[in-house]
Design an enzyme around this catalytic site. Structure first.
Site, PDB file in Angstrom:
ATOM      1  N   ASP A 430       0.923  -1.219  -0.083  1.00 36.00           N
ATOM      2  CA  ASP A 430      -0.002  -0.078  -0.007  1.00 36.00           C
ATOM      3  C   ASP A 430       0.752   1.463   0.011  1.00 36.00           C
ATOM      4  OD1 ASP A 430      -2.253   1.259   0.170  1.00 36.00           O
ATOM      5  OD2 ASP A 430      -2.559   1.399   2.245  1.00 36.00           O
ATOM      6  N   GLU A 433       2.438   4.702  -4.190  1.00 33.31           N
ATOM      7  CA  GLU A 433       2.250   5.858  -5.392  1.00 33.31           C
ATOM      8  C   GLU A 433       3.509   6.353  -5.650  1.00 33.31           C
ATOM      9  OE1 GLU A 433      -0.160   5.760  -2.772  1.00 33.31           O
ATOM     10  OE2 GLU A 433      -1.344   4.409  -3.965  1.00 33.31           O
ATOM     11  N   ASP A 508      -9.448   3.493  -1.688  1.00 31.26           N
ATOM     12  CA  ASP A 508      -9.979   4.062  -0.379  1.00 31.26           C
ATOM     13  C   ASP A 508     -11.524   4.813  -1.031  1.00 31.26           C
ATOM     14  OD1 ASP A 508      -8.047   3.516   0.801  1.00 31.26           O
ATOM     15  OD2 ASP A 508      -7.447   5.533   1.481  1.00 31.26           O
TER      16      ASP A 508
END
Ligand code: GLC
Length: 791
Positions: A430, A433, A508
């Protein structure tokens, strides 16, 4: 709700389409003529000297009769390196090449690339002369400083799909919607809505369906890029990037399945996952301490709600530090994981890319010693705040591994031994990015330095690769540690080709009906973009769903390869039994249906891993000739034989479903429905509308509590005969977890309904593989469940 492009949508898509993009104001220099023409093997290069000593180049390479690569650089070509592409040898054949002062022609058996000499413009036609892809006459290829771009003709009748993980309508036929403008820049977008762009993953690939014929375009450029579908001007589709080469590949069909398959050949296929990954997953931020996790496991088994995997989010760690366990919350991980395994559960842990900058913490010390962390241009370590800034005792900034460096990937990969040693079954990557909590960019500055496989560059070039290369490190690390097992990695950020390493979830999302509605077209387009193994947080991540929303979401996700309930911190319990009746009963039945259909789902998953075709297929992928399918983003096929039409609207108990040609049978009631029409179908809250193509056989099994119980259960083929009493279906089976399938330890089998001496029976034949690779008993039944004998 129908998914016909709605004229109301543009307002809702403000973020996607509102602002005029920066490139629109650029000082574009459009290519004029490139008179130096040269053929070398399968590549024809066009060049011209330009101002300031530059030489402009376009290289056109024939990768196969149907696939052509176009590469433009305003300066000399750089290293021919791709992180996305795995195979350019797609079946290269000789081609015809002619060149005159007016233009050139490159002709394969399937394509004609016509090059207009001045100004330089490309038109690609199929062998029948239909235009597949054509530069805009006025613009074509252009550059401005380091930016590159090309403008293509867009027809009003074009349907456009793909772009990976994107918000908006299923069909991106921009002009009808006021235009689309999509940016590729992996972004941490908590609580994103239907208009947010970009979000977590970047897949610069689109597919056009033009009068029933499909082609695809892949922009192989990792810089920030953007695609404009009829927003700047109704008749134009343009794409380009802030830096690097304009390197794109045009993939002809004519069938959209051909395009998706060839794109998967180019960028790789998702490997066959372990079968347990297809079970139900339960997660939340976060289950802790250990006692709570044990209670969760016990409740699943007591309530007899099937489930395979429990997930540990960031709070299992010591001070949010990667590769640690909180001694207080999880004092004996090996024992916990082993006990859960006894109950039939796998355990997956989260692992983020941000070690705390803390001398004395092994990962930090080793990383510094091995030169594994990215640096600022002045050579100092780049640091920034992510979760460890919230650590209760020693809050601090983090440093970031350079996953574009092979030695760093190997080092990070090896660290997973501490997880595999205690029996952890999969890893969840996670924040890759990468997220860095410094607004407004919320990622690293553009000038942070990276190795990029030995050709040092800056963050601007490799940003979109960070998540994918992290998952590559994880995947390769797990493979090295457990060579006999199929690795399981989940990621949030990724790039084209990332399907080779990890499953992806859509981050999310929100506990709102609009987010559920959005999830279907997003997953369908993501699937068309090379990523078959995907899913979203069931119930929605941010906020809290009603019982009805959770139940409908669980149903809608029943055929997502990734099927996981997850929710944010501090929300009330969000397990299948958390909403009281009737929801508990319905949710249990929904998950049971998933498990009953696992043999079919596994068959579809295996096909995806071999062909690149998605598991969840939009109707247009199988029925491109039927215009009714082109905009359908609220129903889908699973493989070719199941049609699923989830209820996505609050309080609805029926919905319209479009059935493509042929005959369809209601899976629940056996009712027959004529195709080529829309029918209004009943969909009470307990029912996910599922239909079977008449003439197929669906492989099922009795309800099990987890995939470990499957071996003892029969595989049951249920026949859904067509009007002539015919039915056939294929099953893939193997041991579900090892690599032995690669050495032929699998079985592909066809079941066919026959009539022998006036009686129905089912014949089984081996299509491929070995019978001993799938020893479960086979049973057969008719549409209402009445047993049928083997022939
Ligand atoms: C991010 C993830 C979410 C996770 C949370 C805590 O928001 O997207 O799934 O629960 O971080 O790790």
């Amino acid at each position: 709700m129908t998914s016909k492009p709605s004229r109301l949508l543009p307002a809702a898509l403000a973020g996607v389409i509102a602002l005029l993009p920066a490139w629109a104001a650029a000082q574009w220099r459009h290519l004029d003529s490139l008179p130096q023409v040269q053929r070398d093997g399968n590549t024809v290069t066009f060049a011209a000297a330009a101002d300031s000593g530059r030489t402009e180049h376009v290289a056109i390479s024939v990768l196969s009769p149907e696939v052509v690569r176009v590469r433009f650089s305003p300066v000399a070509f750089g290293r021919d390196h791709s992180d996305a592409v795995v195979d350019r040898q797609l079946g290269v054949q000789d081609f015809r090449f002619e060149s005159t002062a007016f233009g050139s022609l490159i002709a394969t058996d399937a394509l004609r690339v016509e090059v207009q000499a001045a100004p330089f413009r490309l038109t690609i036609k199929d062998a029948d002369g239909n235009v597949i892809d054509a530069d805009d006459a006025g613009r074509g290829i252009a550059h401005d400083g380091s930016a590159v771009r090309v403008w293509k003709q867009l027809r009003d009748t074009d349907n456009v799909y793909g772009f990976g993980e994107k918000n908006g309508a299923f069909n991106k036929r921009g002009w009808a919607l006021g235009g689309y403008h999509y940016v590729m820049w992996n972004s941490d977008t908590y609580g994103y809505d239907n208009s947010t762009d970009p979000i977590y993953a970047s897949v610069p690939f689109y597919l056009v369906l033009r009068e029933g014929r499909a082609h695809g375009v892949f922009l192989d450029n990792t810089h920030r890029s953007s695609f404009d579908v009829g927003r700047e001007r109704r008749g134009l589709l343009s794409f380009g990037a802030d830096g690097g080469e304009l390197d794109y590949t045009v993939i002809a069909g004519p069938h959209p399945r051909d395009v998706v398959r060839r794109y998967a050949q180019l960028t790789g296929r998702a490997p066959l996952p372990p079968r347990w990954a297809l079970g139900y997953h339960q997660s939340r931020w976060s289950y802790y301490p250990e006692a709570r996790v044990r209670r969760l496991a016990d409740t699943f088994r007591q309530e007899q709600v099937p489930a395979d995997t429990l997930w540990l989010d960031i709070d299992y760690q010591d001070e949010f530090k990667p590769f640690t366990w909180s001694a207080e919350r999880f004092p004996a991980p090996a024992k916990l994981v082993a006990d859960l395994r006894e109950q039939g559960f796998r355990t997956v842990v989260i692992l983020d890319p941000h070690p705390t900058k803390e001398p004395g913490y092994r990962i930090f010390d080793e990383g510094v010693a091995g030169d594994h962390f990215v640096k600022n241009p002045d050579g100092t370590l780049f640091e920034g705040p992510v979760w460890p800034i919230n650590a209760p005792n020693k809050p601090g900034n983090s440093v970031f591994p350079d996953f574009t460096r092979p030695a760093t990937r190997a080092w990070w990969g090896r660290q997973h031994k501490m997880f595999t040693d205690v029996g952890i079954a999969g890893i969840w990557n996670d924040m890759n990015e990468p997220a860095v909590w410094v607004p407004p960019a919320n990622t690293m500055p553009d000038d942070v330095r990276f190795d990029h496989e030995g050709q040092p560059t800056n963050h601007a070039e490799v940003h979109n690769l960070y998540g994918m290369q992290m998952t590559r490190s994880t995947f390769e690390g797990l493979t090295a540690l457990k060579p006999e097992e199929r690795p399981f990695v989940l990621t949030r950020a990724t790039f084209a080709g990332g399907q080779r390493y990890a499953w992806v979830w859509t981050g999310d999302n929100r506990a709102e009906w609009s987010s559920l509605q959005q999830s279907i077209p997003m997953l369908l387009n993501f699937g068309l973009s090379g990523f078959p193994f995907i899913g979203g947080d069931v119930g929605g991540f941010s906020g809290y769903p009603s019982g009805e929303l959770f139940t409908r979401w669980l149903q809608a996700a029943l055929f997502s390869p990734f099927f996981r309930g997850h929710t944010e911190q501090a929300t009330p319990d969000q397990e299948p039994w958390s909403f009281g009746q009737p929801w508990t009963r319905i949710n249990k039945a929904t998950i049971e249906l998933r498990y009953r259909l696992l043999p079919t789902l596994y068959t579809a998953v295996e096909e995806s891993s071999r062909t690149g075709l998605p598991v969840m297929r939009p109707l247009m992928l199988e029925y491109p000739e039927d215009p009714q399918t082109h905009g359908r983003g609220d129903q889908f096929l699973v493989g070719t034989d199941l049609l699923v039409a989830p209820v996505l609207v609050e309080s609805a108990t029926s919905r319209d479903v479009y059935f493509p040609k042929g005959e369809w049978i209601d899976f629940h009631t056996g009712t027959r429905l004529e195709g080529g029409k829309t029918h209004k179908v009943d969909a009470p809250v307990e029912r996910l509308p599922v239909f079977v193509r008449a003439g197929s056989m669906v492989a099922m099994q009795p309800v099990v509590q987890h995939t470990g119980e499957m071996a003892a259960q029969p595989i049951v083929f249920r026949a859904f005969p067509d009007s002539q009493g015919r039915a056939t279906g294929v099953l893939y089976d193997d041991d579900g977890e090892s690599m032995a399938y690669r050495d032929g330890a699998f079985l592909r089998q066809r079941a066919t309904l026959r009539t022998v001496r006036g009686k129905a029976c089912v014949a089984l034949e081996t299509v491929e593989g070995r019978a001993e690779a799938s020893s479960r008993e086979r049973r057969f039944e008719g549409p209402e469940g009445a047993p049928l004998p083997a022939c």
